[in-house]
Structure formats: C-alpha cells, structure tokens
Design a protein around this motif. Structure first.
Motif, PDB file in Angstrom:
ATOM      1  N   ALA A  59      22.105   3.014  -0.305  1.00 49.89           N
ATOM      2  CA  ALA A  59      21.705   4.351   0.108  1.00 49.89           C
ATOM      3  C   ALA A  59      20.309   4.269   0.725  1.00 49.89           C
ATOM      4  CB  ALA A  59      21.698   5.286  -1.099  1.00 49.89           C
ATOM      5  N   PRO A  60      19.973   5.222   1.580  1.00 54.65           N
ATOM      6  CA  PRO A  60      18.634   5.208   2.173  1.00 54.65           C
ATOM      7  C   PRO A  60      17.550   5.458   1.131  1.00 54.65           C
ATOM      8  CG  PRO A  60      19.871   7.142   2.908  1.00 54.65           C
ATOM      9  CD  PRO A  60      20.791   6.326   2.060  1.00 54.65           C
ATOM     10  N   TRP A  61      16.382   4.859   1.351  1.00 50.43           N
ATOM     11  CA  TRP A  61      15.234   5.065   0.494  1.00 50.43           C
ATOM     12  C   TRP A  61      13.975   4.898   1.333  1.00 50.43           C
ATOM     13  CZ3 TRP A  61      12.019   0.867   0.285  1.00 50.43           C
ATOM     14  CH2 TRP A  61      12.583  -0.372   0.608  1.00 50.43           C
ATOM     15  N   LYS A  62      12.891   5.415   0.841  1.00 45.44           N
ATOM     16  CA  LYS A  62      11.627   5.325   1.562  1.00 45.44           C
ATOM     17  C   LYS A  62      10.498   5.196   0.555  1.00 45.44           C
ATOM     18  CE  LYS A  62       8.836   7.768   4.992  1.00 45.44           C
ATOM     19  NZ  LYS A  62       8.840   8.894   5.953  1.00 45.44           N
ATOM     20  N   VAL A  63       9.559   4.318   0.850  1.00 44.54           N
ATOM     21  CA  VAL A  63       8.346   4.186   0.061  1.00 44.54           C
ATOM     22  C   VAL A  63       7.186   4.599   0.955  1.00 44.54           C
ATOM     23  CG1 VAL A  63       6.771   2.584  -1.084  1.00 44.54           C
ATOM     24  CG2 VAL A  63       9.239   2.321  -1.389  1.00 44.54           C
ATOM     25  N   SER A  64       6.369   5.519   0.464  1.00 41.50           N
ATOM     26  CA  SER A  64       5.162   5.925   1.186  1.00 41.50           C
ATOM     27  C   SER A  64       3.958   5.453   0.387  1.00 41.50           C
ATOM     28  CB  SER A  64       5.106   7.446   1.338  1.00 41.50           C
ATOM     29  OG  SER A  64       6.133   7.894   2.183  1.00 41.50           O
ATOM     30  N   MET A  65       2.972   4.933   1.119  1.00 41.28           N
ATOM     31  CA  MET A  65       1.749   4.458   0.484  1.00 41.28           C
ATOM     32  C   MET A  65       0.575   5.202   1.104  1.00 41.28           C
ATOM     33  SD  MET A  65       2.752   0.435   0.465  1.00 41.28           S
ATOM     34  CE  MET A  65       1.349  -0.132  -0.472  1.00 41.28           C
ATOM     35  N   PHE A  66      -0.235   5.808   0.249  1.00 39.48           N
ATOM     36  CA  PHE A  66      -1.396   6.565   0.674  1.00 39.48           C
ATOM     37  C   PHE A  66      -2.627   5.814   0.164  1.00 39.48           C
ATOM     38  CE2 PHE A  66       2.195   9.312  -0.209  1.00 39.48           C
ATOM     39  CZ  PHE A  66       2.317  10.057   0.959  1.00 39.48           C
ATOM     40  N   PHE A  67      -3.322   5.121   1.050  1.00 40.44           N
ATOM     41  CA  PHE A  67      -4.439   4.275   0.631  1.00 40.44           C
ATOM     42  C   PHE A  67      -5.678   5.102   0.309  1.00 40.44           C
ATOM     43  CE2 PHE A  67      -1.602   1.177   2.217  1.00 40.44           C
ATOM     44  CZ  PHE A  67      -1.874   0.047   1.472  1.00 40.44           C
ATOM     45  N   LYS A  68      -6.299   4.768  -0.812  1.00 46.61           N
ATOM     46  CA  LYS A  68      -7.489   5.447  -1.292  1.00 46.61           C
ATOM     47  C   LYS A  68      -8.760   4.795  -0.752  1.00 46.61           C
ATOM     48  CE  LYS A  68      -7.605   8.069  -4.253  1.00 46.61           C
ATOM     49  NZ  LYS A  68      -7.864   9.494  -4.049  1.00 46.61           N
ATOM     50  N   ARG A  69      -8.635   3.651  -0.157  1.00 39.87           N
ATOM     51  CA  ARG A  69      -9.788   2.936   0.392  1.00 39.87           C
ATOM     52  C   ARG A  69      -9.302   2.114   1.571  1.00 39.87           C
ATOM     53  NH1 ARG A  69     -10.091  -2.523  -1.735  1.00 39.87           N
ATOM     54  NH2 ARG A  69     -12.281  -2.474  -1.291  1.00 39.87           N
ATOM     55  N   ASP A  70     -10.224   1.679   2.402  1.00 40.53           N
ATOM     56  CA  ASP A  70      -9.855   0.840   3.541  1.00 40.53           C
ATOM     57  C   ASP A  70      -9.428  -0.528   3.034  1.00 40.53           C
ATOM     58  OD1 ASP A  70     -10.389   2.768   5.441  1.00 40.53           O
ATOM     59  OD2 ASP A  70     -12.463   2.122   5.743  1.00 40.53           O
ATOM     60  N   VAL A  71      -8.264  -0.946   3.477  1.00 38.76           N
ATOM     61  CA  VAL A  71      -7.734  -2.258   3.126  1.00 38.76           C
ATOM     62  C   VAL A  71      -7.237  -2.898   4.417  1.00 38.76           C
ATOM     63  CG1 VAL A  71      -6.012  -3.517   1.769  1.00 38.76           C
ATOM     64  CG2 VAL A  71      -6.998  -1.412   0.858  1.00 38.76           C
ATOM     65  N   GLU A  72      -7.663  -4.120   4.652  1.00 40.16           N
ATOM     66  CA  GLU A  72      -7.235  -4.825   5.862  1.00 40.16           C
ATOM     67  C   GLU A  72      -5.738  -5.094   5.808  1.00 40.16           C
ATOM     68  OE1 GLU A  72      -9.488  -8.386   6.411  1.00 40.16           O
ATOM     69  OE2 GLU A  72     -11.397  -7.344   6.174  1.00 40.16           O
ATOM     70  N   LYS A  73      -5.112  -5.020   6.969  1.00 41.25           N
ATOM     71  CA  LYS A  73      -3.674  -5.260   7.092  1.00 41.25           C
ATOM     72  C   LYS A  73      -3.294  -6.622   6.504  1.00 41.25           C
ATOM     73  CE  LYS A  73      -0.251  -5.030  10.788  1.00 41.25           C
ATOM     74  NZ  LYS A  73      -0.089  -4.767  12.216  1.00 41.25           N
ATOM     75  N   ALA A  74      -4.096  -7.644   6.769  1.00 38.75           N
ATOM     76  CA  ALA A  74      -3.811  -8.989   6.249  1.00 38.75           C
ATOM     77  C   ALA A  74      -3.810  -8.996   4.724  1.00 38.75           C
ATOM     78  CB  ALA A  74      -4.826  -9.993   6.788  1.00 38.75           C
ATOM     79  N   LYS A  75      -4.705  -8.222   4.115  1.00 39.07           N
ATOM     80  CA  LYS A  75      -4.762  -8.153   2.645  1.00 39.07           C
ATOM     81  C   LYS A  75      -3.512  -7.466   2.092  1.00 39.07           C
ATOM     82  CE  LYS A  75      -9.065  -9.580   1.782  1.00 39.07           C
ATOM     83  NZ  LYS A  75      -9.368 -10.742   1.014  1.00 39.07           N
ATOM     84  N   ILE A  76      -3.036  -6.432   2.794  1.00 42.38           N
ATOM     85  CA  ILE A  76      -1.818  -5.737   2.363  1.00 42.38           C
ATOM     86  C   ILE A  76      -0.637  -6.699   2.399  1.00 42.38           C
ATOM     87  CG2 ILE A  76      -0.189  -3.888   2.920  1.00 42.38           C
ATOM     88  CD1 ILE A  76      -2.647  -2.361   4.098  1.00 42.38           C
ATOM     89  N   LEU A  77      -0.497  -7.431   3.495  1.00 41.29           N
ATOM     90  CA  LEU A  77       0.618  -8.376   3.630  1.00 41.29           C
ATOM     91  C   LEU A  77       0.531  -9.483   2.586  1.00 41.29           C
ATOM     92  CD1 LEU A  77       0.842  -8.569   7.512  1.00 41.29           C
ATOM     93  CD2 LEU A  77       2.428  -7.428   5.958  1.00 41.29           C
ATOM     94  N   GLU A  78      -0.673  -9.954   2.312  1.00 40.78           N
ATOM     95  CA  GLU A  78      -0.851 -10.985   1.289  1.00 40.78           C
ATOM     96  C   GLU A  78      -0.460 -10.453  -0.088  1.00 40.78           C
ATOM     97  OE1 GLU A  78      -1.256 -14.539  -0.382  1.00 40.78           O
ATOM     98  OE2 GLU A  78      -1.343 -14.163   1.774  1.00 40.78           O
ATOM     99  N   ALA A  79      -0.793  -9.193  -0.359  1.00 38.11           N
ATOM    100  CA  ALA A  79      -0.430  -8.583  -1.646  1.00 38.11           C
ATOM    101  C   ALA A  79       1.087  -8.455  -1.772  1.00 38.11           C
ATOM    102  CB  ALA A  79      -1.090  -7.217  -1.792  1.00 38.11           C
ATOM    103  N   PHE A  80       1.765  -8.082  -0.673  1.00 36.14           N
ATOM    104  CA  PHE A  80       3.229  -8.025  -0.711  1.00 36.14           C
ATOM    105  C   PHE A  80       3.805  -9.407  -0.982  1.00 36.14           C
ATOM    106  CE2 PHE A  80       3.209  -3.988   1.908  1.00 36.14           C
ATOM    107  CZ  PHE A  80       3.760  -3.207   0.918  1.00 36.14           C
ATOM    108  N   LYS A  81       3.280 -10.419  -0.306  1.00 37.34           N
ATOM    109  CA  LYS A  81       3.776 -11.788  -0.510  1.00 37.34           C
ATOM    110  C   LYS A  81       3.550 -12.220  -1.955  1.00 37.34           C
ATOM    111  CE  LYS A  81       3.535 -16.494   1.148  1.00 37.34           C
ATOM    112  NZ  LYS A  81       2.765 -17.507   1.851  1.00 37.34           N
ATOM    113  N   GLU A  82       2.380 -11.925  -2.486  1.00 42.95           N
ATOM    114  CA  GLU A  82       2.077 -12.260  -3.882  1.00 42.95           C
ATOM    115  C   GLU A  82       3.039 -11.536  -4.826  1.00 42.95           C
ATOM    116  OE1 GLU A  82      -1.510 -11.147  -6.869  1.00 42.95           O
ATOM    117  OE2 GLU A  82      -2.113 -12.111  -4.992  1.00 42.95           O
TER     118      GLU A  82
END
Length: 112
Positions: A59-82
């Motif tokens: 079934a369809p699903w969606k995750v929304s993320m509302f960042f509370k602070r500036d986070v570099e795109k590379a850091k976000i991707l690294e966190a997903f990989k981790e």
C-alpha cells in the motif's frame, strides 16, 4: 488544522501521494546527543499499530521529515546508510543503492 504538534512542528492530519490521501499514523522527534534533529511523520492509507503489517503491506505510504536544524545532505544520506547497516544488515546490498533515489528526492535549500 494539525493532528498534533511535536517539538514545535505542526504535523498535518493528512498527506497526498499519487492522488491518494494518506492519514497520519504517527510522528516523533529524533534527537542525537541532546540535539533536536528532526520530526518525522508516517502517513498510511490505513492506520495501523502493527509494525510488521505496515512493512508487509502493499500500500502507499509517505514519510515526512521536518528538520529542526540545518543538516548537510551528505550527513542525511550517511545517517540513512548507517540506519540500514544497523537495522537491515541482511538486506544491505539491496537497500544501499536506493540511497541514490533518496539523494534525488532530498530538496536542497539555498542559504538565506
């Protein structure tokens, strides 16, 4: 109107995806070392409290993320990989290539 507020972020009751309206299933705050990083919200076609059923549903699903602070795109991707490495090691080879799709989906913001 918002269904709830988490760490000062108003979370909408619904989200749209592919012409469908999804309902807020839950939301929460992600902190790291006492720093509020983001508020995440999960939207589903049918609300559920069963994590296995949510993951197994076709079934369809969606995750929304509302960042509370500036986070570099590379850091976000690294966190997903981790996260994949820590929680889905058996499926890692299949999941890591999907980071390219996440990379493309992440909006970049110009400094104000």
């Amino acid at each position: 109107a918002s269904a709830k507020e988490v760490a000062g972020v108003a979370i909408p009751d619904t989200a749209s995806l592919g012409g469908k309206t999804l309902a807020l299933n839950g939301a929460g705050l992600r902190s790291k070392l006492f720093v509020k990083v983001y508020v995440g919200a999960l939207y589903l076609e049918q609300r559920s409290s069963d994590p296995a059923a949510i993951v197994a549903a076709d079934a369809p699903w969606k995750v929304s993320m509302f960042f509370k602070r500036d986070v570099e795109k590379a850091k976000i991707l690294e966190a997903f990989k981790e996260g994949f490495e820590n929680n889905s090691r058996a499926d890692l080879a299949r999941l890591v290539p999907d980071l390219a799709r996440i990379d493309a989906a992440l909006a970049t913001r110009s400094p104000a």
